[in-house]
Scaffold this motif. Structure first.
Motif, PDB file in Angstrom:
ATOM      1  N   UNK A 126       0.809  -1.230   0.000  1.00 28.97           N
ATOM      2  CA  UNK A 126       0.000   0.000   0.000  1.00 28.97           C
ATOM      3  C   UNK A 126       0.841   1.279   0.000  1.00 28.97           C
ATOM      4  N   UNK A 127       1.963   1.270   0.721  1.00 28.02           N
ATOM      5  CA  UNK A 127       2.781   2.487   0.720  1.00 28.02           C
ATOM      6  C   UNK A 127       4.021   2.372  -0.164  1.00 28.02           C
ATOM      7  N   UNK A 128       3.950   1.542  -1.202  1.00 28.83           N
ATOM      8  CA  UNK A 128       4.973   1.606  -2.236  1.00 28.83           C
ATOM      9  C   UNK A 128       4.861   2.942  -2.959  1.00 28.83           C
ATOM     10  N   UNK A 148      -5.537  -4.695  -2.483  1.00 35.59           N
ATOM     11  CA  UNK A 148      -6.497  -5.414  -3.328  1.00 35.59           C
ATOM     12  C   UNK A 148      -7.211  -6.518  -2.554  1.00 35.59           C
ATOM     13  N   UNK A 149      -6.565  -7.093  -1.544  1.00 34.88           N
ATOM     14  CA  UNK A 149      -7.248  -8.119  -0.749  1.00 34.88           C
ATOM     15  C   UNK A 149      -8.394  -7.500   0.043  1.00 34.88           C
ATOM     16  N   UNK A 150      -8.267  -6.229   0.439  1.00 36.57           N
ATOM     17  CA  UNK A 150      -9.347  -5.558   1.175  1.00 36.57           C
ATOM     18  C   UNK A 150     -10.502  -5.222   0.237  1.00 36.57           C
ATOM     19  N   UNK A 151     -10.164  -4.842  -0.986  1.00 40.16           N
ATOM     20  CA  UNK A 151     -11.218  -4.549  -1.966  1.00 40.16           C
ATOM     21  C   UNK A 151     -11.892  -5.836  -2.421  1.00 40.16           C
ATOM     22  N   UNK A 210     -10.735 -12.760  -0.790  1.00 38.78           N
ATOM     23  CA  UNK A 210     -11.106 -12.458   0.589  1.00 38.78           C
ATOM     24  C   UNK A 210      -9.959 -12.697   1.552  1.00 38.78           C
ATOM     25  N   UNK A 211     -10.099 -12.027   2.674  1.00 46.72           N
ATOM     26  CA  UNK A 211      -9.084 -12.029   3.701  1.00 46.72           C
ATOM     27  C   UNK A 211      -9.425 -13.164   4.667  1.00 46.72           C
ATOM     28  N   UNK A 212      -8.414 -13.928   5.085  1.00 50.07           N
ATOM     29  CA  UNK A 212      -8.694 -15.055   5.978  1.00 50.07           C
ATOM     30  C   UNK A 212      -9.005 -14.588   7.396  1.00 50.07           C
TER      31      UNK A 212
END
Lengths: 255, 255, 255, 255, 255, 255
Positions: free
Chosen positions: A67-69, A77-80, B82-84
């Motif tokens: 995220x902070x790259x 993307x996993x959160x979206x 999805x997030x585990x």
């Protein structure tokens, strides 16, 4: 003179740090200026369903940015819950490019997973990812050969990629940093082999167009840059590099 | 003697590399033995909807592992869509722990995003993430104070975390590496402040149980480890560390 | 005096209604004050992929709340298309706790699915779910033994859970109702066996911390509460309870 | 001779059926041989968040195939719950190409949505979609101008796209049908304007490479094909075509 | 004689337990034989976007089954991450039916959320849900009127639903239990008002068909059943029932 | 007189364009006035898991609308990542209706996939889809019989569907166009066989109710419309139509 003092046809300092993390079969940290990408290669003893029983292997890639790259935080993307179009394009490009220089039959029914994770971004992350991914893949094949998981060396040629663009003053620029990339009229990514053959070109005018002669000029500069990248790969890969030479009879002086 | 030659109450070498990447307001690479976590802190000028207009800030965390942080490749959560549950538990734990040592009113209506990305895993990634995240958050607040985005120093105390467990021979082990963790009867994560107060304890017997006296013994050892971690934080944070001392009047000799 | 007139170390009235619905192998409605949870146990004749062929069983749990179990309507997780972090944490906790008191080898290659559905919430839903789930699981195993789906009694000990906390006046409170829970400085969930061993402790200071002596005081009170819960389980389970006693030689007078 | 009897540099018959369905502001059915794509253009009176208040418009595209557009039934993306990487790449390409020939400021704060739905596929669906989408967009702008939803003609130049490739016998083929595309060594999509400028080139060697001189030969043939496509657009667009000429002073004889 | 000893035109015992849980504005447990559904009504002080500013309210419903409401465990929709087509059909049906007997303008800009959760299923869950949901909605409006959240009584008529079917012996059966439903040739759900008007009929021949005269016979029997259900609603709703009578001048003797 | 000049019991012009696209086993474009639906049938040599080894086939349907099939652009379901409740209802209805007139045992273990894609909508899309889907399925079975993929003709009777409604003036209208449908008090979809038997009726009063005698009047008109639709199917299907006649001994004069 460019914003970071480079010549128009000069690329940023490149560094390949081999064996960057301990678990992957091949692990490389590539730095191209301030762009830093961890490229890890995994060899898995099976192929996707569409290839089962065909006696050949597969190479596939995944790409992500921390995220902070980036200067502003990018949502994970996993959160979206889904991968963006940009990520998918890059993943498909990396996998396709690597498959071009590997004899998939010599791999046997194995899959190479390439994971490219950008930890710091300053333009050219996809091309840095390809150059680093190729190097990590070679390390993984070297290990697989030593451990007799594969019986023949499958890599036919070197592979590297670089960006090139045209700015508002119509200058051809090699290896655009983020600020140059944001302001470029035309942006092109070029993937080439050690023999100087084209593997992929993607040239895009975002709200601008380009002529056939500008295309030629961009390709000339890109070719120069790729030669330097492959020279660095050869230097770092050592004996692994010899295997590629033998397989192809390539001498980079001839590119 | 443990598999890596340590005493039962000895933790692995800890290293905090400050300013690891260039974009984040606070960036730290924490290494605890072979466990390596990039902890980045971002300060955003707004709060989640449930806090709007309440004059206080928020701290939230995200955690992920690169696919080849582990010995076997782990599927990317963005690919699964999805997030585990494990990831969610860890994210919630990190955020909750950090909020305990920050005066959220002094932050104003800002959010601190903590991103913990494990690039190499060898046990104890969640506790390393907490220790590194605290350090990155302090760097971000230092920058925000300098740039007058916040007007008061909000961190009230140090914060660090460590794992402790019981193995099959009923030994109490500090800071379990992956192999020890996999074989432990009891696994406990302890989060403490610089003043020696408990912030969170999570003790779990996976197909095993533990007694009240074993709990006491585990806490004694954890406390020793956390003291050493905070000592390292103080050393590396320099003048930022002074701000915490002043805010709390803490002297780590007293912990 | 507490808001509902209880002593600080007094828990709410507990009721276990066995065989609450007709389809499940084990079905229990547990009421702890106004908190009501339907706990259903299902026995399935297969195990998850990672356990196949290993000759042992598995226990897993799912937890949900009806939208109006709460004072404000909560959005249904099926409508959101994903399960929250809180739900995942609770599900993992319930499954882990139950596995601790069951000899998974004696189950054979079977899975026990535990479904905990909160129909009315007033604090302590996760601990009530564990206490009720244990009871429903015992009913299911009793039925499976009678029908010869399993050949040996697999439950090694009783299992119950309770919450304990510290309020703003530093009082230790047993079995927090929703309003007490919302205002507590420290919240701890304790899972114990009939033999008095700890299975899981999760103690959290939300924007507060706690000392080692407060931890000890909370555990003392929790232990008292769990003894009462297990006494109620023994009373209701009748002959099934005898099987647990025989398996373990436990006498709850000795806890 | 090619499998369908064409010369290597001959494209398939092209047909543009204007006003194909009644609801869209612009609707075109494009047929290129057996490839048939419905291209609909919608004008919406707002822009995406990142453009609000900037006084300019946006053009975006979506692309899909009916499940039986293909010889084998393809699973519907709505059933899978996600859009494939291939679809995303094509959508991004179409939008980007159209934006290049439109003066977004002249549109005002409006969005043009382009929907390209392939009802029958036989190779070259993405290039047919671009050529048809441009035509549908022009119809939509014509209607918007008539209805005074926009006040100036915003299209600066024509736009069309075609595929070109190299087969195993090293022949350069224009406008590949599905069977040719499946067997090609190199596949390239070229997007050009009415003035003959390049907008996008994407050349890919799938498990093959290509030389700079082959690239030149492919571009020559592509240019010929695009000239013919634009000639057909001019013919069908009638007075709308005049507006483009006036805006740019273009005479296609000069391309 | 039917499998449970009923006459063909006899429905199962119906019970309405009002105020079943404490939080919802209206809460009813409806039992129709062994089918048990918790119906909760929530009143929210806003409407969906498409109704904002139109001075009228909305009624919407959600439906779910506990995993072990059924003989075999059903996977939880939240775990699957999506709601099945069957659930969506039922939810839409419940909402649509309730809206028919409510004067949405008298509600003001409010939304009634109906949550129907099946805790035990034995056929006819959707019709039981409608009958229970109507009752819960009336309780919620009664409370809203008392608390002056609404100023006028909005319910115009009673509403109930029942299933009717044709078995393999061509018998018309009222109120099918699960086993009858599984074997029926034709299955029809009928929703009617207290005045005997039709609100919805859904008649389906699954791998069978039915004649117009069979349809008439099914409707005759359904009407009888619905009269009995509404009689039970009137009995239980007491003074709330009077409000419906006054609004509509209905006397159920006249249905 | 209706808005488009029709009599109340007059349906819109119907057209069946057979073999509309080239790939599917059966392909039909059905036009009912301005409503146009592409109906494609695919035969797959396997059945869903619940039918494996049972010696019978399955028929399933998917339905979608192009975004600009409607006056306002509708968001694509693939972009939303989920299918709406309305779509699911329609899909289930189409599949269920088709299964009623097919002898699934004669199909063998095959699945017929029906894809109905609305390219232009003006009311009655689901009934047009059923009528067109039946026709496409017959073409697919004809092809399968010729190619000996099936050995017996499995279709037992014709199948068609039509909508009927009641407007605010209490007129019974056959085959509602979009504007009539939007303003109707009652909307009913009727599916019938060539023998005049009912397959499905779904009658809905949206914020209105209807009497038993209105139901009868609606069914009378629907029956007339369906007779005309089946007459058109017979005309277009030619020899395939003969197979249905033989299988059932049906003469449409007798309907």
């Amino acid at each position: 003179m460019r914003i970071d003092g480079r010549q128009t046809n000069e690329q940023r300092p490149v560094e390949l740090e081999l064996h960057f993390t301990k678990h992957p079969e091949g692990s490389v940290l590539i730095s191209v200026g301030d762009t830093k990408v961890i490229c890890n290669a995994t060899i898995e003893d099976r192929v996707p369903p569409f290839l089962r029983g065909k006696g050949k292997g597969w190479i596939t890639a995944e790409y992500a940015m921390l995220p902070r790259a980036t200067a502003e935080r990018t949502i994970r993307e996993s959160s979206k819950g889904k991968v963006t179009g940009r990520t998918m394009e890059i993943q498909r490009l990396i996998g396709r490019a690597l498959r071009t220089v590997v004899d998939l039959k010599k791999m046997g029914e194995k899959t190479v997973w390439i994971d490219c994770d950008v930890i710091q971004a300053d333009g050219g992350t996809r091309t840095a990812a390809i150059t680093g991914a190729f190097t990590a893949m070679c390390l993984a094949f070297e290990k697989a050969l030593t451990e007799e998981r594969i019986s023949e060396w499958p890599v036919k040629d070197y592979l590297a990629a670089i960006s090139v663009g045209i700015n508002a003053s119509k200058q051809i620029l090699l290896d655009l940093c983020y600020e140059e990339d944001s302001n470029a009229d035309v942006d092109m990514n070029v993937v080439m082999t050690g023999s100087g053959a084209l593997v992929e070109i993607q040239g895009t005018g975002e709200e601008a167009v380009f002529s056939r002669s500008e295309l030629t000029a961009m390709l000339d500069v890109a070719e120069k840059g790729i030669k330097e990248l492959i020279s660095e790969q050869q230097h770092k890969l050592g004996k692994t590099s010899d295997r590629i030479q033998e397989t192809k009879g390539v001498n980079t002086d001839d590119i």
